[in-house]
Write a protein that holds these residues in place. Structure first.
Motif, mmCIF file in Angstrom:
data_model
loop_
_atom_site.group_PDB
_atom_site.id
_atom_site.type_symbol
_atom_site.label_atom_id
_atom_site.label_comp_id
_atom_site.label_asym_id
_atom_site.label_seq_id
_atom_site.Cartn_x
_atom_site.Cartn_y
_atom_site.Cartn_z
ATOM 1 N N ASP A 77 30.078 50.661 66.653
ATOM 2 C CA ASP A 77 31.079 49.604 66.830
ATOM 3 C C ASP A 77 31.954 49.479 65.592
ATOM 4 O OD1 ASP A 77 30.204 48.624 69.457
ATOM 5 O OD2 ASP A 77 28.400 47.968 68.378
ATOM 6 N N VAL A 78 31.303 49.546 64.417
ATOM 7 C CA VAL A 78 32.003 49.324 63.151
ATOM 8 C C VAL A 78 31.739 50.496 62.208
ATOM 9 C CG1 VAL A 78 32.344 47.766 61.201
ATOM 10 C CG2 VAL A 78 31.692 46.832 63.433
ATOM 11 N N LEU A 79 32.800 51.170 61.810
ATOM 12 C CA LEU A 79 32.731 52.279 60.857
ATOM 13 C C LEU A 79 33.170 51.756 59.496
ATOM 14 C CD1 LEU A 79 32.636 55.276 59.984
ATOM 15 C CD2 LEU A 79 34.941 55.515 60.948
ATOM 16 N N ILE A 80 32.356 52.034 58.463
ATOM 17 C CA ILE A 80 32.673 51.547 57.121
ATOM 18 C C ILE A 80 32.698 52.726 56.150
ATOM 19 C CG2 ILE A 80 32.137 49.850 55.336
ATOM 20 C CD1 ILE A 80 30.369 48.412 57.434
ATOM 21 N N PRO A 81 33.884 53.311 55.918
ATOM 22 C CA PRO A 81 33.979 54.345 54.888
ATOM 23 C C PRO A 81 33.854 53.692 53.508
ATOM 24 C CG PRO A 81 35.914 54.360 56.343
ATOM 25 C CD PRO A 81 35.146 53.114 56.618
ATOM 26 N N ALA A 98 34.618 54.265 66.860
ATOM 27 C CA ALA A 98 34.473 52.878 66.404
ATOM 28 C C ALA A 98 35.610 52.011 66.932
ATOM 29 C CB ALA A 98 34.456 52.826 64.879
ATOM 30 N N LYS A 99 35.300 50.747 67.175
ATOM 31 C CA LYS A 99 36.309 49.768 67.589
ATOM 32 C C LYS A 99 36.938 49.090 66.365
ATOM 33 C CE LYS A 99 33.403 48.719 71.567
ATOM 34 N NZ LYS A 99 32.149 49.302 71.075
ATOM 35 N N PHE A 100 36.171 49.072 65.273
ATOM 36 C CA PHE A 100 36.602 48.434 64.032
ATOM 37 C C PHE A 100 36.323 49.363 62.859
ATOM 38 C CE2 PHE A 100 35.122 45.158 66.946
ATOM 39 C CZ PHE A 100 36.195 44.289 66.987
ATOM 40 N N ILE A 101 37.199 49.343 61.869
ATOM 41 C CA ILE A 101 36.991 50.088 60.631
ATOM 42 C C ILE A 101 37.194 49.114 59.476
ATOM 43 C CG2 ILE A 101 37.846 51.937 59.124
ATOM 44 C CD1 ILE A 101 38.707 53.418 61.693
ATOM 45 N N ILE A 102 36.220 49.086 58.582
ATOM 46 C CA ILE A 102 36.315 48.270 57.368
ATOM 47 C C ILE A 102 36.410 49.243 56.200
ATOM 48 C CG2 ILE A 102 35.202 46.546 55.906
ATOM 49 C CD1 ILE A 102 33.712 45.577 58.452
ATOM 50 N N GLU A 103 37.545 49.258 55.529
ATOM 51 C CA GLU A 103 37.784 50.218 54.460
ATOM 52 C C GLU A 103 37.205 49.740 53.130
ATOM 53 O OE1 GLU A 103 41.848 52.383 55.989
ATOM 54 O OE2 GLU A 103 42.044 50.738 54.557
ATOM 55 N N ALA A 104 35.940 50.070 52.886
ATOM 56 C CA ALA A 104 35.300 49.694 51.625
ATOM 57 C C ALA A 104 35.633 50.681 50.512
ATOM 58 C CB ALA A 104 33.787 49.583 51.814
ATOM 59 N N ALA A 105 36.086 51.868 50.862
ATOM 60 C CA ALA A 105 36.563 52.845 49.875
ATOM 61 C C ALA A 105 38.052 52.632 49.657
ATOM 62 C CB ALA A 105 36.318 54.269 50.387
ATOM 63 N N ASN A 106 38.583 53.231 48.607
ATOM 64 C CA ASN A 106 40.028 53.187 48.376
ATOM 65 C C ASN A 106 40.720 54.230 49.245
ATOM 66 O OD1 ASN A 106 39.888 51.178 46.407
ATOM 67 N ND2 ASN A 106 39.507 52.668 44.803
ATOM 68 N N HIS A 107 41.661 53.781 50.045
ATOM 69 C CA HIS A 107 42.509 54.640 50.871
ATOM 70 C C HIS A 107 41.743 55.689 51.698
ATOM 71 C CE1 HIS A 107 46.299 56.204 52.171
ATOM 72 N NE2 HIS A 107 46.050 57.397 51.681
ATOM 73 N N PRO A 108 40.741 55.270 52.493
ATOM 74 C CA PRO A 108 40.021 56.254 53.302
ATOM 75 C C PRO A 108 40.799 56.740 54.527
ATOM 76 C CG PRO A 108 39.190 54.082 53.767
ATOM 77 C CD PRO A 108 40.183 53.933 52.636
ATOM 78 N N THR A 109 41.835 55.994 54.920
ATOM 79 C CA THR A 109 42.602 56.331 56.119
ATOM 80 C C THR A 109 44.000 56.760 55.715
ATOM 81 O OG1 THR A 109 41.386 54.566 57.255
ATOM 82 C CG2 THR A 109 43.312 55.475 58.384
#
Length: 197
Positions: A77-81, A98-109
């Motif tokens: 459900d939630v991807l956290i790079p 994933a339905k949601f992405i939380i970018e815990a890294a710098n500029h993962p997308t």
């Protein structure tokens, strides 16, 4: 909800630990040593102990080893790079489940992936907000952990509401709302300092 953490170092291990403590189910994690999955949820304290003892995620007996390259497109459900920039790109964005992405890294997308994921309806909490707590207490306040968490929650909640208001005003996603808010605050502070373009 099923969570997945790409990275199990300083950021990723804390993300996994905090989600696990709150009853969330981490179904897969990875780091430079490998990746492990368990559809029933990984025992995060056991995995932390295993990594501390062996220095690796591989050979963890309460999960299945998986190809680290498949982690970002694994069912969740939630991807956290949490580790590297540019891991979500045009080559893999279309396969992200994933339905949601939380970018815990710098500029993962990267920008192309951002567009692909937005068209798919994936909600991305951008790095400019999601990992904003990496540097705290620069004023060296003598606070205990409870006070730090209380203040952090207050400021992050206020920031989120400001971002959402910017998104509504400009009919934008969270990334553009965050950037617009940041640029507008920078412009205001520049004028207040007496600098003009």
């Amino acid at each position: 909800m099923d969570f997945l953490s790409m990275g199990f170092g300083n950021v990723g291990s804390w993300v996994a630990r905090l989600i696990h403590e709150r009853g969330g189910k981490i179904v897969a994690v990875s780091d430079v040593t490998g990746a492990v999955k368990n559809p029933n949820g990984i025992d995060i304290p056991a995995l932390l102990g295993h990594k501390e003892k062996t220095g690796s995620l591989s050979s963890f007996d309460s999960g299945d080893i998986m190809d680290a390259d498949e982690l970002l497109v694994h069912e969740c459900d939630v991807l956290i790079p949490c580790a590297l920039g540019g891991v979500l790109n045009r080559e893999n964005a279309g396969d992200v489940k994933a339905k949601f992405i939380i970018e815990a890294a710098n500029h993962p997308t990267d920008p192309e992936a951002d567009e692909i994921l937005s068209k798919k309806g994936v909600i991305i909490l951008p790095d400019i907000y999601a990992n904003a707590g990496g540097v705290t207490n620069m004023q060296a306040f003598m606070w205990n952990e409870e006070k730090v968490n209380e203040e952090f929650k207050k400021y992050m909640t206020k920031a989120f509401h400001s971002i959402k208001n910017m998104c509504r005003t400009h009919e934008s996603n969270l990334r553009m709302g965050s950037f617009t808010l940041g640029v507008s605050r920078l412009a205001c502070s520049t004028v207040l300092r007496g600098w003009e373009a």
